[in-house]
Design a protein around this motif. Structure first.
Motif, PDB file in Angstrom:
ATOM      1  N   TYR A  91      41.390   0.139 -21.780  1.00  0.00           N
ATOM      2  CA  TYR A  91      42.294  -0.996 -22.045  1.00  0.00           C
ATOM      3  C   TYR A  91      43.001  -0.889 -23.398  1.00  0.00           C
ATOM      4  O   TYR A  91      43.665  -1.834 -23.813  1.00  0.00           O
ATOM      5  N   GLU A  92      42.827   0.193 -24.106  1.00  0.00           N
ATOM      6  CA  GLU A  92      43.536   0.363 -25.389  1.00  0.00           C
ATOM      7  C   GLU A  92      44.926   0.902 -25.061  1.00  0.00           C
ATOM      8  O   GLU A  92      45.107   2.103 -24.877  1.00  0.00           O
ATOM      9  N   LEU A  93      45.898   0.005 -24.979  1.00  0.00           N
ATOM     10  CA  LEU A  93      47.242   0.392 -24.573  1.00  0.00           C
ATOM     11  C   LEU A  93      48.268  -0.275 -25.491  1.00  0.00           C
ATOM     12  O   LEU A  93      49.003  -1.181 -25.086  1.00  0.00           O
ATOM     13  N   LYS A 133      48.165 -15.696 -29.525  1.00  0.00           N
ATOM     14  CA  LYS A 133      46.784 -15.773 -30.011  1.00  0.00           C
ATOM     15  C   LYS A 133      46.750 -16.588 -31.297  1.00  0.00           C
ATOM     16  O   LYS A 133      47.738 -16.694 -32.016  1.00  0.00           O
ATOM     17  N   GLU A 159      46.683  -6.381 -26.269  1.00  0.00           N
ATOM     18  CA  GLU A 159      48.040  -6.438 -26.801  1.00  0.00           C
ATOM     19  C   GLU A 159      49.020  -7.071 -25.819  1.00  0.00           C
ATOM     20  O   GLU A 159      50.094  -7.518 -26.226  1.00  0.00           O
ATOM     21  N   ASP A 191      61.605   5.323 -37.302  1.00  0.00           N
ATOM     22  CA  ASP A 191      61.307   6.347 -36.285  1.00  0.00           C
ATOM     23  C   ASP A 191      62.573   6.700 -35.515  1.00  0.00           C
ATOM     24  O   ASP A 191      63.361   5.813 -35.180  1.00  0.00           O
ATOM     25  N   ARG A 211      46.982   7.014 -28.223  1.00  0.00           N
ATOM     26  CA  ARG A 211      46.863   7.251 -29.663  1.00  0.00           C
ATOM     27  C   ARG A 211      47.663   8.451 -30.155  1.00  0.00           C
ATOM     28  O   ARG A 211      47.559   9.544 -29.593  1.00  0.00           O
ATOM     29  N   ALA A 212      48.398   8.243 -31.245  1.00  0.00           N
ATOM     30  CA  ALA A 212      49.024   9.382 -31.910  1.00  0.00           C
ATOM     31  C   ALA A 212      47.952  10.295 -32.492  1.00  0.00           C
ATOM     32  O   ALA A 212      48.088  11.518 -32.483  1.00  0.00           O
ATOM     33  N   GLU A 213      46.874   9.694 -32.981  1.00  0.00           N
ATOM     34  CA  GLU A 213      45.787  10.479 -33.571  1.00  0.00           C
ATOM     35  C   GLU A 213      45.117  11.289 -32.464  1.00  0.00           C
ATOM     36  O   GLU A 213      44.494  10.733 -31.566  1.00  0.00           O
ATOM     37  N   THR A 228      61.355   0.674 -38.594  1.00  0.00           N
ATOM     38  CA  THR A 228      60.298   1.649 -38.901  1.00  0.00           C
ATOM     39  C   THR A 228      60.878   2.996 -39.295  1.00  0.00           C
ATOM     40  O   THR A 228      60.194   3.823 -39.885  1.00  0.00           O
ATOM     41  N   ARG A 265      52.939   1.509 -30.770  1.00  0.00           N
ATOM     42  CA  ARG A 265      52.250   2.723 -31.207  1.00  0.00           C
ATOM     43  C   ARG A 265      51.819   3.596 -30.029  1.00  0.00           C
ATOM     44  O   ARG A 265      51.115   4.597 -30.229  1.00  0.00           O
ATOM     45  N   GLU A 286      44.520   6.921 -38.378  1.00  0.00           N
ATOM     46  CA  GLU A 286      45.208   8.180 -38.677  1.00  0.00           C
ATOM     47  C   GLU A 286      45.736   8.122 -40.113  1.00  0.00           C
ATOM     48  O   GLU A 286      46.626   7.347 -40.431  1.00  0.00           O
ATOM     49  N   ASP A 318      53.442   0.529 -40.011  1.00  0.00           N
ATOM     50  CA  ASP A 318      54.762  -0.054 -40.188  1.00  0.00           C
ATOM     51  C   ASP A 318      54.606  -1.553 -40.486  1.00  0.00           C
ATOM     52  O   ASP A 318      53.531  -2.119 -40.315  1.00  0.00           O
ATOM     53  N   ASP A 321      40.344   4.024 -26.011  1.00  0.00           N
ATOM     54  CA  ASP A 321      39.275   3.362 -25.292  1.00  0.00           C
ATOM     55  C   ASP A 321      39.856   2.689 -24.052  1.00  0.00           C
ATOM     56  O   ASP A 321      41.067   2.545 -23.925  1.00  0.00           O
ATOM     57  N   HIS A 339      42.079   1.647 -16.437  1.00  0.00           N
ATOM     58  CA  HIS A 339      41.908   1.489 -17.888  1.00  0.00           C
ATOM     59  C   HIS A 339      42.941   2.181 -18.765  1.00  0.00           C
ATOM     60  O   HIS A 339      43.038   1.862 -19.945  1.00  0.00           O
ATOM     61  N   GLN A 340      43.643   3.173 -18.242  1.00  0.00           N
ATOM     62  CA  GLN A 340      44.345   4.072 -19.152  1.00  0.00           C
ATOM     63  C   GLN A 340      45.838   4.230 -18.886  1.00  0.00           C
ATOM     64  O   GLN A 340      46.525   4.890 -19.659  1.00  0.00           O
ATOM     65  N   LEU A 341      46.340   3.666 -17.797  1.00  0.00           N
ATOM     66  CA  LEU A 341      47.712   3.947 -17.370  1.00  0.00           C
ATOM     67  C   LEU A 341      48.680   2.912 -17.926  1.00  0.00           C
ATOM     68  O   LEU A 341      48.520   1.726 -17.679  1.00  0.00           O
ATOM     69  N   TYR A 342      49.665   3.357 -18.658  1.00  0.00           N
ATOM     70  CA  TYR A 342      50.736   2.441 -19.045  1.00  0.00           C
ATOM     71  C   TYR A 342      51.519   2.030 -17.807  1.00  0.00           C
ATOM     72  O   TYR A 342      51.582   2.779 -16.821  1.00  0.00           O
ATOM     73  N   MET A 389      53.169  -8.111 -32.944  1.00  0.00           N
ATOM     74  CA  MET A 389      53.203  -8.188 -31.486  1.00  0.00           C
ATOM     75  C   MET A 389      51.811  -8.332 -30.869  1.00  0.00           C
ATOM     76  O   MET A 389      51.672  -8.905 -29.803  1.00  0.00           O
ATOM     77  N   GLU A 390      50.795  -7.831 -31.544  1.00  0.00           N
ATOM     78  CA  GLU A 390      49.469  -7.915 -30.943  1.00  0.00           C
ATOM     79  C   GLU A 390      48.890  -9.325 -31.017  1.00  0.00           C
ATOM     80  O   GLU A 390      47.964  -9.651 -30.290  1.00  0.00           O
ATOM     81  N   LEU A 415      44.593  -3.068 -13.376  1.00  0.00           N
ATOM     82  CA  LEU A 415      45.167  -3.002 -14.710  1.00  0.00           C
ATOM     83  C   LEU A 415      46.430  -3.862 -14.780  1.00  0.00           C
ATOM     84  O   LEU A 415      46.695  -4.509 -15.781  1.00  0.00           O
ATOM     85  N   TYR A 416      47.209  -3.866 -13.712  1.00  0.00           N
ATOM     86  CA  TYR A 416      48.426  -4.681 -13.657  1.00  0.00           C
ATOM     87  C   TYR A 416      48.447  -5.431 -12.335  1.00  0.00           C
ATOM     88  O   TYR A 416      48.009  -4.907 -11.315  1.00  0.00           O
ATOM     89  N   THR A 473      33.048   0.659 -26.052  1.00  0.00           N
ATOM     90  CA  THR A 473      33.684   1.814 -26.681  1.00  0.00           C
ATOM     91  C   THR A 473      32.658   2.753 -27.292  1.00  0.00           C
ATOM     92  O   THR A 473      32.964   3.903 -27.586  1.00  0.00           O
ATOM     93  N   GLU A 484      52.609  -4.017 -38.272  1.00  0.00           N
ATOM     94  CA  GLU A 484      51.709  -3.235 -37.405  1.00  0.00           C
ATOM     95  C   GLU A 484      50.280  -3.580 -37.811  1.00  0.00           C
ATOM     96  O   GLU A 484      49.764  -3.025 -38.789  1.00  0.00           O
TER      97      GLU A 484
END
Lengths: 677, 677
Positions: free
Chosen positions: B353-355, A570, B566, B423, B343-345, B421, B359, A345, A351, B351, B332-335, A565-566, A636-637, A421, A354
């Motif tokens: 597992y993109e959690l 790792k 993450e 925010d 995504r903010a964008e 940040t 952000r 974006e 940040d 995608d 795959h998508q639920l926090y 954090m990511e 997922l969890y 993806t 980030e």
């Protein structure tokens, strides 16, 4: 259009020889005359950035043509010349980048094609060709480039204006505030000037350069600037700043430096939205910047221009700002690959800390901007911390941007990838094709980044099998031959041969990643080598003196700051300047249908190193002990955290990051989850 | 404008009583007449979604007014009515949301204010008021809402069109393809209809509803749809679909269901860009969807509409698609907070597992959409897996969206936060103020989600101290009193009192997170309780029968799927339905100036639970043993990985996620890095 057509007729009707046409004379009262400002006549053997008259440059770059590379970078550079540069021109021609110029001469009926910054792609390509021609005779390439330059300068308007987008219906938009902010007119001209200067320094042909000077002298300077009768300038996408200063360095005419300074300072007569000031990284005085933010390429190019301005003026406010921004870079914003730009974006810095991996933007152009900036900071200081960043970007985040066959390019350079993806990271063409010719010009100019001279000697920045033929600043001829299999091996033998026995200092770069270093001169140990510094070896050098450097090539597990954090839990693997990654196709576990994300590196495992000459163009491959975690049943969890028992041993295979995605699409990770147990 | 002005004059000149004006009669040949379609006359005691005639609904919601909540949610709902709803109306009035209507009547000279979807904010607020008035008499609130409705319906055009943005210069843009795609005309009307229906079901006053019917009957249906003479419809921001189906449920007129089906199917006469089909989550037949993608709120609202369509038609292609999308959601998508949208964008799903945590977008509206969708899936199946998702969203990702004082709202609901940040996550106002009234309508409607009836009995979905007074589907009166301190304690006593002894089934929800459950009826153990299912207790029930449920409230460390890169090496803490987080202000380490990111949870530590009545409105606080890792010296990367020795013991304090950011700005993490050792 009538002006253009009449000009074409004029040119067609003259009997001037081709060379004279190429000299693209200036038009005044219907006559073409040369521009007032002229480039220095000594165009030969010039560096990428000519700091030879820059009062605040501690170091001066050695010319591209002075260094012949025969080692690691030779093959990448050969691919660049033989495959990338020709195929990219074909792509650009196919996508109308040249018909944009031809239609303005009535030679094409195609509509305008490509985004508003499309001209810049041709100019960046011309710059790449310029560096190639500085290094080697390539008559066919020169012929193509000469002809292309002829098509380009032919559409320059009598006013000096030159742009294929803001014509016809769009002509009234020229240089309006909104156009300056988003329209890339001066960005295009910045790349034009950089291309023209590189080409002039390769050939002595001032055709393209003179037309660029006319744009600045006739169109820009009289009408735009700080004066009461002038329209303000905002660069929108920084790039013009550094190119104007290189024009100053090429002509000696200080007005270009002053104009760059004015642009870097911003013009308060125009109100610019705060969000645009962040995004564009221009529009306020550069010294008011306190952090890297907004569009990463814009920010890096702005920092390049500001450093160039410091190198010429020594303005302490600029240096203080640049140092602060550099600290922000290395403490909060730099990917381990040397890439920058966390967010898709706005193609932006995120940040502090980030640094997402799969979603990393890490545009190739931004990594290149990072290298260009650090090369300038290095020139100002002679400090190896800047070379460390340059090298990190070069071998990894820039190097990854071009496929091994030189025909596919990355725009994004993520640090993790999942083929499900559907993203395709390497592509032959992007409608915004800024990155491909940017990588091409970088590889073509690379020998120019190997060495610098200082008042008291020579700096060795980059290691690779090569031969330098140049001279010290006092004029003493100097040849340095590097024998090495760097970056795969850490031993470098430098044969230092001054034209006559001479006392000077050889500044030998000790990379920050090399913990233990052994330096010898003619077999005798030299003390004092410190990681991340230049080791100054001052003595009377005689032809054939040998400097041996043995760097520490032990593979190193890196961890990121806990605030990233990511990357918690790792590790990344680096060996020498090369950052490694794990690609799914290489993992035994993957072959058993397991998921890359279920692999863990054993923290205490011993990494094995082997060179694979047939693999991916010849690379070092690492093997590290790890574990295959039990696959989860799709949840997922789940309650509880995987214990030590749920795994089987495996070996993880790592390849250099820059060669990823050169085989079938496959998952990839730079940061690999580890297990302490 | 002349139409509008003459209409105002007409209204002003009549001697109709205020009630008659409120009835907003229809205009035909200069006369106002009632619309052809009329809502069912029995407006009283209706649920949020009226599945009473829906052939494929297994469950039917119990009316909002049938359930009086006295426990945990009572205080949030009290704040909602007394603080949020009045203050949000003031904010909206201050920001011109009402002058937009008044200026069209000549009562205001203010310019149009707010984005194109601003009308919807007033309608969503009206819906919230509708649910409040269903539950309780609030004469002052009703007066304000009545007056507001009068201002709104007064600007309806004779054509039936009603919108304050597409007027004057923008009138030609109405319902053009581009406007339909991005302009929110039908989105506004969707919220209008939902607001009108809730208000009708509260008051019996059809004023607003009738004007909505006229919009659909007079403006929309004759001109837009699949017919050869009709213009296609693309909903742009899905919302109209579910509202049309609720209009069908409110009037019995099938044309609204058919129109919703047509919109859900898309119209091939218009070519829509593939990227817009992804982003808008409409424009192709809904059953062609294979995954959640694009704008998260749009996708969730589209799924609501599609489920409503299934509930009325039983179309198996819809069900197959909905089930597939739901699996995509939970796999795959639920926090872990029940939020969606990585995504903010593009405010979009990422995608698989993109959690990302810091952000995370997790827009409050998307979490609400998620709850609304799952409530519909629950109605279709009676399966507790949907209730689990509802509850997860409600207590966490929705609940976090409103501050404890009810006057600040989250748009984004990130799972990690760093105040450096800059925010500001909780704000009193957003120019796009979709979330605040959305949370208000959700809290106001909440009692309507507690129970459902089925052919054979009653389903208990949500636990909270409360009293239900309703009846079984065979008409037998039924009262259920819940005594509990849920969500802080896991014991619930339900007193089941049918009007007469009667055999039916009580379906008791056993949450998936409750591993061990004890169920008793009149003190006698009942077997068969399984986590994530409804326990069916069939017997002849007598007034005063007691059901006791003891759920497992042990704090649980959760880990995410290994593919959520993450969250590798991190754990989240959940207790009952409540997800916890670590906020910097509570950490002892923080008070010593240490960074939240240097804290690690000990995996094998024992969590202590305590209730803090005075803290953050009264919450359970968890204490978990952890470590303070040695602070890094500011380096972004360093060689080696922190060993077990570099730490000191500490206690980590966790608070419920939904109360974060109710004190001074402070770092926050839901996913906490752990140490195995």
């Amino acid at each position: 259009m009538s002006d253009l057509v009449s000009r074409r007729n004029f040119l067609a009707s003259t009997t001037l020889a081709a060379a004279a046409v190429l000299a693209a004379p200036r038009r005044a009262h219907g006559m073409l005359v040369a521009p007032e400002t002229k480039p220095f006549a000594d165009w030969k053997m010039k560096p990428v950035m000519d700091f030879s008259r820059s009062p605040y440059a501690k170091l001066r770059q050695v010319p591209v043509a002075a260094v012949t590379v025969t080692g690691y970078w030779a093959s990448r550079r050969k691919t660049n010349v033989e495959s990338s540069i020709p195929s990219m021109r074909e792509e650009m021609v196919q996508h109308g980048r040249m018909t944009n110029f031809e239609r303005m001469q009535g030679k094409s009926k195609e509509p305008q094609k490509g985004p508003m910054y499309s001209d810049s792609d041709m100019y960046k390509w011309t710059e790449a060709v310029g560096y190639v021609l500085q290094s080697e005779a390539q008559p066919d390439l020169r012929k193509v480039a000469d002809a292309q330059i002829r098509e380009i300068v032919a559409v320059q308007e009598p006013s000096g204006y030159l742009n294929t987008y803001y014509i016809e219906d769009r002509k009234p938009l020229r240089m309006q505030q909104h156009t300056q902010e988003v329209g890339h007119e001066l960005y295009n001209m910045g790349h034009y000037l950089q291309g023209a200067i590189a080409y002039y320094r390769a050939t002595g042909d001032p055709t393209m350069l003179n037309a660029g000077i006319r744009f600045v002298d006739d169109f820009l300077l009289p009408n735009y600037g700080p004066g009461a009768t002038q329209t303000p300038i905002v660069s929108g996408h920084p790039e013009i700043e550094m190119s104007l200063i290189e024009l100053y360095r090429t002509t000696g005419n200080k007005k270009y430096l002053e104009l760059a300074g004015y642009i870097l300072h911003g013009d308060t007569r125009w109100t610019i939205k705060p969000s645009a000031i962040v995004y564009m990284y221009c529009g306020i005085p550069f010294p008011q910047r306190t952090k890297l933010e907004g569009h990463a390429v814009r920010a890096m190019y702005a920092c390049c221009g500001a450093t160039d301005y410091y190198l010429e003026t020594g303005d302490p406010a600029y240096w203080k700002t640049l140092e602060g921004l550099w600290q922000d870079l290395v403490k909060h914003q730099l990917y381990v690959t040397g890439g920058v730009g966390a967010r898709a974006e706005g193609e932006a810095f995120g940040d502090a800390y980030e640094l997402p991996n799969a979603r990393a933007y890490g545009e190739s152009c931004a990594a290149i901007g990072n290298m260009m900036w650090n090369a300038r900071m290095l020139a100002a200081t002679g400090e190896a911390r800047f070379t460390d960043v340059m090298e990190r970007a070069l071998y990894n985040g820039i190097n990854s941007g071009m496929s091994l066959d030189g025909k596919l390019y990355c725009y994004r350079n993520p640090l993790a990838f999942e083929p499900a993806t559907g993203d395709v990271i390497r592509n032959p063409w992007y409608d915004t094709t800024c990155c491909p010719p940017n990588i091409e010009r970088t590889f073509a100019s690379l020998p120019g980044y190997f060495y610098s001279t200082s008042k008291d000697g020579i700096y060795v920045h980059l290691y690779d099998a090569s031969e330098m033929n140049w001279h010290l600043e006092d004029g003493t001829g100097l040849k340095i031959v590097q024998k090495t299999e760097y970056p795969w091996k850490g031993d470098v033998e430098l044969t230092v041969s001054p034209a006559k026995p001479h006392e000077f200092t050889v500044y030998l770069r000790i990379p920050s990643w090399s913990a233990k270093n052994d330096v010898r001169v003619n077999g005798k140990a030299v003390d004092g080598a410190k990681p991340g510094e230049y080791l100054a070896i001052r003595r009377t050098w005689n032809a054939g003196d040998k400097v041996e450097l043995a760097m520490d090539m032990a593979p190193r597990l890196l961890q990121a700051n806990a605030a990233v954090m990511e990357d918690v839990g790792k590790a990344a693997m680096q060996r020498g300047p090369v950052v490694f990654c794990m690609e799914g196709v290489d993992q035994r576990a993957q072959n058993q249908g397991l998921n890359l994300s279920n692999l863990r590196a054993d923290l205490k495992g011993e990494t094995k190193v082997r060179f694979e000459p047939e693999m991916l163009g010849g690379v070092v491959v690492l093997e590290h002990p790890g574990r295959v975690m039990t696959e989860q049943a799709g949840d997922l969890y789940r309650v509880g955290v995987a214990g030590a028992g749920e795994n089987t041993a495996t070996m993880l295979t790592l390849i250099p990051y820059y060669v990823w995605a050169n085989r079938a699409p496959s998952a990839m990770q730079v940061w690999i989850p580890f297990r302490e147990a």
